[in-house]
Structure formats: C-alpha cells, structure tokens
Write an enzyme that holds these catalytic residues in place. Structure first.
Site, short mmCIF file in Angstrom:
data_model
loop_
_atom_site.label_atom_id
_atom_site.label_comp_id
_atom_site.label_asym_id
_atom_site.label_seq_id
_atom_site.Cartn_x
_atom_site.Cartn_y
_atom_site.Cartn_z
N GLU A 95 67.02 20.88 19.95
CA GLU A 95 65.92 21.37 20.78
C GLU A 95 66.39 21.78 22.18
OE1 GLU A 95 62.70 18.48 20.52
OE2 GLU A 95 62.05 19.43 18.67
N GLU B 27 61.80 19.47 11.54
CA GLU B 27 61.09 18.20 11.76
C GLU B 27 59.61 18.46 11.50
OE1 GLU B 27 62.01 16.68 15.66
OE2 GLU B 27 64.15 17.04 15.41
C1 GAL Z 1 61.52 16.12 18.59
C2 GAL Z 1 62.98 15.71 18.61
C3 GAL Z 1 63.23 14.47 17.78
C4 GAL Z 1 62.22 13.43 18.08
C5 GAL Z 1 60.84 13.98 17.84
C6 GAL Z 1 59.73 12.99 18.10
O1 GAL Z 1 61.20 16.87 19.71
O2 GAL Z 1 63.80 16.74 18.15
O3 GAL Z 1 64.53 14.00 18.05
O4 GAL Z 1 62.39 12.99 19.39
O5 GAL Z 1 60.64 15.08 18.69
O6 GAL Z 1 59.57 12.71 19.45
#
Ligand code: GAL
Length: 685
Positions: A151, A313
């Site tokens: 990110e 994700e």
């Molecule tokens: C995303 C990140 C993850 C985790 C997730 C939940 O932004 O890539 O590593 O932190 O959010 O907070």
C-alpha cells in the site's frame, strides 16, 4: 499496452502471517485452507527482520518451510517485498531513511510506512533485500508472483525528509530547466516568492495560516507520485531480471499517486484492497448514502487501471486498530456479498484479509476469518461456502469484462489541485458521489475513467455519455479530445467551475469555461460560491417529463448562451440571478454537450439521466428494487454474459423476473416475483 490480470482460473485465498504463529500451526492452517478451496496466499510483506535480522545477514529458513508446505498442499504463493516496514537496526543506523513531517518531526519506529522514497541508503537496502529474496525464491514451485511493498502512500502520503527536498529540487530542475521558468510556473512574483538560487527551493514548508503557494503544492503532489513510482520501479526492475517467471503487482490505490502510470511502468496488473465496512465509520455524504455499496466506485477505479484485477485484501471480519477505527462485524452474508461485489466489478483473484486475527500488535481488533481461538466460527463457514461456490463457477467468469455505456471522468491534476482549493476541491467528491449514486439507483452500470495527458479519443468512443463534473484544470488538448468525441455523436456533461485553470493551476485569462466554451455553447457571465451561511438556490428544470426542482449546490456559474444551437433547460430561482440559465444543452456536431452551473446532487444527476433517456440494460427483463446493484460481465470473445445482482440491504428484497433465469450459485430458477435474501447474491447467465 493493457495491464490486466490474465488468469485461466479463479483464485481465492488469504493473507497469511506465519511469522506471527507457532510453527506447529502452519501445516494445519494450509490443510484447512485447501479444504476451503483456497488456492493462494500472500505472505512476507512485513517480515524484513525475519529475512535480514542484522544488516547483511540473510535467513530464509522460516519462509522456506512455509513455502514447501504450501507447495505440498497445492497452494500458490504471492511474496511481498518487505519494504513497508524497515527493521529497527536499519532505522537506528540510518535515521535519514525516516519520513519527516512538514514541521520537521521524524516518524520513529513503532508503526509502519515510516520511511521516505528518496533516501539513497533506503533505496539501496530495499534493492538488496528485494534482490536477495527474488534470487532465493525465483525457482520455488509455489511462488507465482510478487507484491511490491504494501500500500504505497497509505497511512501517510506526504514526505519532507532532507532527501525529499533535494530530490524535489532535482525533479524541478529537470521539469523547468531554469529558475525563471520555475518562478513563472509558481507565480512567484506574487508576495515576493521569487527564487534566485536553487538552494532556496523546497517542498512546501510550514507557512503562516498554513496556506502554501498553490502551484508549488500542486507540483509537490506530482513529485510525490513520481517518487513512489520510482521506488516501485527500482524493485520491479530487480524482480523482472531475478525472477522472470513471476508476475509483479502492488496493492492499493492511494492519494498523491498516479496508479495508472505506476501500473503502466512497473506492474503486470493492479491489486486493490477492499474494505467496504469503512462505510460504517465514514459514510458517504449527501442523501441516501451508498454505504458499503460505495466500494463499487473504488473498484471501478481499479478496473480503469486493470480491467481484470486482484483484490489482495478482501474484508472478512470487523476492523479496528487498538487506538482507532471502531467497526461492527460484517453481518451474516455480508462477507459473501462483498466478495461478489469485487468479482462483479472485475476481480479475478481474491484473498481475504486475513487468515486469522492477530493476538498481538496494533491490529488485534482487525479480524480475519479465524478468531484468536482458531475454532470454527461463522466467518470460517461463510468463507468455506464462498470457496465451494467459486470452485463451481469462478473459472467460467474469469476473463469476462464489466460492461458500461456511461463513464464518470476524473483526472489526477484536478484531484491534487482540488485538495488545497476550497472553492473547487469540495465539489469533486460531492458530484462524483451524486452521479455514481444516481446511476446505481437507476441500475445503470458505469465506468470511472481517468483522463490523462496523453488521452486520445479511442477509449472514449465506446461510451454514449461522459460525465466530467468539475475539471477546473482543462487543457486545450483535452477540450479537443472531448470535442471530437461529441462531434462524432457522444454526450458530455460538465458541472460548474470547469475549464478556468491551466496545468500550473493558474487561472486562464479567458472567459470561463475556457477551452470548453465553444463545445458547451456558453460562457460564464457571473459566479458565486454559496457561502457557509447561505442557502443553495432552487433551480427549475423544464424537462421532457415535466418540470423539476433541483438545488444549485455549492457554487453557481450564471450562464450566458453563446451559440444558436444552445438551449436553456433550467434557470435559477429566488436569488439576484433568478431567471438566469443554470443548465444549458448545446448541439455540437452529431452529439450534445451539457453545462450545469452548480455541483451535482442526487436529484440533479437523476434528472439528467432521465432527460438523456438512459435506461438500465436489463429493462424489460427484470425489475430491481433500489438496494440491489446490477453489474454485467461479458466475455470479449464468446460474448457469454454474467449478470450479478447484489442485495446490500439487511432485508429481503423482491426482484421481478419477466424472463426465466438461472442463478448459477444456488442452481435455481428465477421467474416472476422472487424474494432475495438479506445481503443475497445472484449470478445469472
Ligand atoms: C490494509 C493493510 C493491511 C492491514 C489492513 C487492515 O490497509 O494493507 O496490512 O493493515 O489494512 O488494517
């Protein structure tokens, strides 16, 4: 060249952090994943100290074991380069790698993303760890691809370390050649900002009233984007050489980063991280908020970068950090709904975040599929159900493309310039959201497309309608592209404050809307911001379907008709400019241009949709209630189509099918009035 995920089968999986769990758990985890029809994991993106516990000392045992196990269970692996979290030895020895705030405070160890992109030593050490990992894993049979960093520009998207100031100066020297041109571009003669030596030039620094030079601030954002891309490029170049059989991506679309250029120069395709439950803590503003359905707008941006993409994700539990973000748990069915939301918008690979909730650290409340206790729970069952369904239908959907006849246009220059600009910045989000909402509620699938400097007409021509809400910065070349598009029969819609700035963010010495005036058949005779203590005036629109009352939100351009082909469709009421044109339609070539003198709210966008006669592609075949989203994906070769119906409401919804259809997920007939379950999904062929 198009940068799209090319997959022959659908992949479902999870983000996995073996370094956070005892070794005894790994095999069982992978075995269970396999059982749940998961076929891919992403690992290692925060594990730099595991690979390099001390400078120059590399250890691969932990991940070697995990990779071997993954291979044993037929699970593919995406490896993250671990540069989002530099090790403690690194930041202690080389404090110059730390990111620094505008007030010159260094961000210290303890969270993540605390580095800057321009530190030569950070670049060197990042290159080294990337090369070491790539050389070590290039032939591992489980590995299929790489995620660069994690990110880029998330959490923080401004950088003011010494290395950044220096690199900014070099970037400006390349861009402008000499100080005269820089002074001109930044309007430096205003308030005596003229620079006589390059050493005087910096990124924005603390200023009185916190109001920096707006042209310098715009260049700063372009530079931050350039810096992030050059950091990713450094790693991409190494991965391409050292691990040529693997694909390369990165996750996320964040501020001050031209993700289109990033993907073009460094990646095979973009990946997006989809957390629709942010809508419960940051609901979209305005009437009838879209809530979690608003993530369809973000997914549409991902699709503009890569028509088929990965969701690296996918939210699978309630979110929360120890000290911030209070989110409820996804309701039964919502995780499945959000997974199909991603697929409906073009995702061909989805990984849930995360396999199991962490028992320590900042994210102990950011829940994954499994709970701390690791016993079966509701989310595990739901994920297993999704796995079963996608094992059946996923491969048939892969490679099909989202279908839309209308597009909302955005561009980076206006997003970045608008961030500082109180007059036009506030309107962009408001109007895009109103249009997207109106299209969603009319069940009209829409794309979001970014116009870029090198824009040419070819990708615009496939759309019947383009909505470009408030392009304050509008180049002559862009106006020409839009004129060609309209001349050939297209329809373009502008909102207020269009076309009055140049590429440096200076106001044009032209009548507004500048280069778009001829296309729209109007000029702006007078204008006003609607002050914080003023009411937006009513706008009366005389439409084909009768008279409508709209609101002239946020800002009013008072229009003057300049062309015989232009027609006034709406006028302002109850102000000193009552009776003056607020909405004008201009015939131009074979097509039409509309100029609306205000920001768009839901009624204005909905009225224009009806005025234009745009209808849902399923009109006549089904009748959908408001809470149900429609998306259609079509195979570019065979023409085979999949219709996605997504019920975002927690209540049953009645859908009327005038033709008989089959839901592929439950393999049942849909005909007549059918009750769709709360958070239900149909995938129809
Ligand atoms: C995303 C990140 C993850 C985790 C997730 C939940 O932004 O890539 O590593 O932190 O959010 O907070």
């Amino acid at each position: 060249m198009e940068k799209s995920l090319e997959a022959s089968r659908f992949r479902l999986g999870a983000c996995y952090y073996p370094e956070q769990w005892p070794e005894e758990m790994w095999e069982e985890d992978l075995k269970r994943m396999k059982k749940m029809n998961f076929s891919i994991i992403r690992i290692a993106e925060f594990a730099w100290s595991v690979f390099e516990p001390r400078e120059g000392e590399y250890r691969f045992e932990l991940f070697d074991k995990v990779l071997d196990l993954a291979h044993q269970y037929g699970i593919e692996v995406i490896l993250g380069t671990p540069t989002a979290t530099p090790p403690a030895w690194l930041t202690a020895k080389y404090p110059e790698v730390l990111n620094v705030s505008q007030q010159r405070v260094s961000y210290q160890h303890g969270q993540r993303r605390h580095y800057n992109y321009n530190s030569p030593v950070y670049r060197e050490l990042s290159a080294k760890i990337t090369r070491k990992m790539a050389e070590h894993y290039k032939n591992h049979p489980a590995v299929v691809g790489w995620q660069i960093d994690n990110e880029l520009n998330c959490e923080i998207n401004v950088f003011y370390s010494e290395a950044d100031h220096k690199a900014f100066r070099e970037w400006l020297q390349k861009k402008y050649g000499n100080l005269e041109r820089l002074n001109e571009a930044w309007g430096a003669v205003f308030w005596n900002q003229t620079y006589s030596d390059w050493e005087q030039v910096h990124l924005t620094r603390p200023t009185v009233s916190d109001s920096p030079n707006p042209h310098q601030a715009l260049d700063e954002k372009r530079f931050i984007s350039y810096s992030a891309i050059s950091f990713a490029q450094l790693q991409a170049d190494i991965l391409r050489i050292a691990a040529p059989r693997h694909w390369v991506t990165t996750n996320g679309i964040f501020g001050h980063l031209d993700s289109h250029s990033l993907t073009e120069s460094c990646l095979d395709f973009i990946s997006y991280d989809s957390y629709p439950n942010f809508s419960t803590i940051y609901p979209d503003k305005g009437e009838e908020p879209l809530l979690d359905r608003k993530w369809s707008l973000n997914l549409s941006v991902a699709r503009d970068i890569s028509p088929n993409f990965c969701v690296m994700e996918q939210q699978s539990g309630p979110g929360g950090w120890v000290n911030k973000m209070e989110m409820p748990s996804p309701k039964p069915g919502q995780m499945r709904l959000w997974t199909y939301q991603s697929i409906a918008h073009g995702a061909d690979m989805i990984l849930f975040f995360r396999w199991r909730t962490a028992v320590f650290g900042t994210e102990i409340y950011w829940h994954g599929i499994n709970d701390y206790h690791n016993e079966p729970n509701r989310r595990v069952m739901e994920a297993a159900g999704i796995g079963r369904e996608l094992a059946e239908v996923g491969d048939r959907i892969v490679g099909t493309r989202y279908q839309a006849d209308i597009a909302i246009i955005r561009d980076y220059d206006n997003e970045w310039d608008g961030e500082l600009d109180k007059w036009h910045g506030q309107m962009q989000g408001k109007s895009v959201s109103a249009w997207f909402k109106a299209l969603q509620y009319h069940h009209i699938p829409a794309d979001v497309i970014y116009l870029r400097d090198q824009a040419d007409c070819s990708h615009l021509n496939k759309y019947k309608v383009l909505v470009y809400p408030h392009p304050a910065i509008l180049f002559d070349a862009t106006a020409q592209v839009l004129k060609d598009y309209v001349r050939r029969g297209g329809t373009v819609i502008f909102g207020c404050r269009s076309g009055y700035k140049n590429k440096d963010g200076h106001c044009l010495r032209m009548r507004m809307p500048g280069y778009a005036a001829e296309l729209c058949g109007i000029t702006v005779e007078d204008f006003t911001l609607i002050g914080p203590n003023e009411q937006a005036p009513t706008v009366i629109m005389t439409a084909q379907a009768g008279t409508r009352e709209l609101k002239g939100e946020a800002f009013n351009d008072i229009l003057r008709v300049e062309s015989a082909a232009a027609e006034v469709l709406a006028v302002y009421q109850d102000t000193y400019y009552a009776g003056k044109p607020a909405l004008v339609r201009n015939k131009y070539g074979e097509g039409t241009a509309y100029y609306f003198g205000a920001a768009f709210e839901l009624t204005a966008a909905a009225s224009l949709i009806e005025e234009l006669g745009i209808v849902s592609p399923i009109e006549g075949h089904m009748e959908l209630p408001k809470p149900v989203e429609l998306s259609i994906r079509k195979h570019p070769g065979t023409g085979e189509s999949f219709i996605f119906l997504l019920n975002y409401s927690g209540h049953e919804q009645t859908v009327r099918f005038n033709t008989e259809f089959i839901d592929l997920l439950k393999n049942c007939k849909l005909h007549g009035d059918v009750k769709m379950e709360p958070y239900g999904v149909y995938v129809i062929q």
